[in-house]
Scaffold this active site. Sequence first.
Site, short mmCIF file in Angstrom:
data_model
loop_
_atom_site.label_atom_id
_atom_site.label_comp_id
_atom_site.label_asym_id
_atom_site.label_seq_id
_atom_site.Cartn_x
_atom_site.Cartn_y
_atom_site.Cartn_z
N ILE A 195 -24.83 -23.73 2.91
CA ILE A 195 -24.82 -22.34 2.48
C ILE A 195 -26.29 -21.99 2.31
CG2 ILE A 195 -24.12 -20.70 0.71
CD1 ILE A 195 -21.70 -22.42 0.15
N PRO A 196 -26.89 -21.32 3.30
CA PRO A 196 -28.36 -21.31 3.49
C PRO A 196 -29.13 -20.38 2.56
CG PRO A 196 -27.32 -19.96 5.16
CD PRO A 196 -26.19 -20.57 4.35
N CYS A 197 -29.32 -20.78 1.32
CA CYS A 197 -30.11 -19.96 0.41
C CYS A 197 -31.59 -19.96 0.79
CB CYS A 197 -29.92 -20.41 -1.03
SG CYS A 197 -30.08 -22.18 -1.32
N HIS A 198 -32.00 -20.88 1.69
CA HIS A 198 -33.40 -20.87 2.15
C HIS A 198 -33.69 -19.65 3.02
CE1 HIS A 198 -31.18 -23.00 5.34
NE2 HIS A 198 -32.07 -22.48 6.18
N ARG A 199 -32.65 -18.95 3.48
CA ARG A 199 -32.85 -17.75 4.30
C ARG A 199 -32.99 -16.48 3.47
NH1 ARG A 199 -28.00 -19.44 8.43
NH2 ARG A 199 -28.95 -21.41 9.14
#
Length: 259
Positions: A165-169
Site C-alpha cells: 500500500i504505497p504511502c511512499h507515493r
Amino acid sequence: MTKLTIQQTEEQLRAMSKVNAPSTLASAVLAQVGLIDQYSSIQTPLGIGFVSWNRQGISALMVLPDAAEFERYFNDRFHRRLVSNDNPDRHFLSRVAAALSGEKLDLAFDLRGLSDFERAVLVKARQIPRGEIRPYSWIAREIENPKAVRAVGSALGHNPIPLLIPCHRVVRSDGKIGNYLFGSESKRAMLELEGVDTQQLEDFADHGVKYYGSDTTNIFCYPTCRHARRVTGKHLVTFSSEEEARAAGYRPCKVCRPA
C-alpha cells in the site's frame, strides 16, 4: 484376515491415546480457521522484510532487523497471536514478491483494527499508479475530508503494509518528498526504483512548480501524471497553483485529478 480379540482392540485403542500430535498441529488448525496470523520472511526493495497473513489477507509487511522485532511490532499493534510459518505457500509468497517488484496484482488485505478514516486513506493511496506521486491534500480531498491533511499523514505513517500500500507515493503539498515510515532516503529509493526523478521534484518544489500544463490541450496535471510526461518541451507550461492554471484557461486532468 485374523480377527482382533476384544482385548487386542482395547490395547490398540489405549496405545493410540499415548500418541502425541505434532507440535505445529494446533497452530496450523488455528490458522486454517482464521484465529491467528502466520508470517514469513520475504525479500523487499529495501532489504529482508517480514510479511504476515491470515484468511482475510495480508495483515502486515515490515522491514525490520529480525523476526523477534517483527513479532513485537505485530503484537503491540494488533494484539493477535502470530506464529512463524517455516513452510509457507510458495505461490502466495511469489505473488507478494511480484507485487513488490511492480506487477499489478489483486491482493487481499486485512485492515482490521484500523479506523474507517485510516482504511479510506490506505485504499486511496493504493490507487496511486506506480511511478506517480500525489500530495497529502489530494488524498484528503479524494476521501471527501479536505481539511484532514495532517490526519492523512498520520494514517500513512501507521500504514501496516507499506510497499504494497504505497504511502511512499504521497508527498508534501509543496512538492517536497517529505517523511516516510522507513526514512526519507528509503522513500527516495522507492520512488527512483519506479522511475521518478526525485531531484527534479525537489527542484520543482524549490521553484514553486506544482503543475504541468499543455498548451495544445489546455489541461494541467501533476508533473508525474502519465499525461504530463507526454507533453513536449515547446508545449509545456508550468503553474504554481490551481488558481494560476485556471486563470490561464486550463482545466484539471481527469486522470490525476489535481483539483
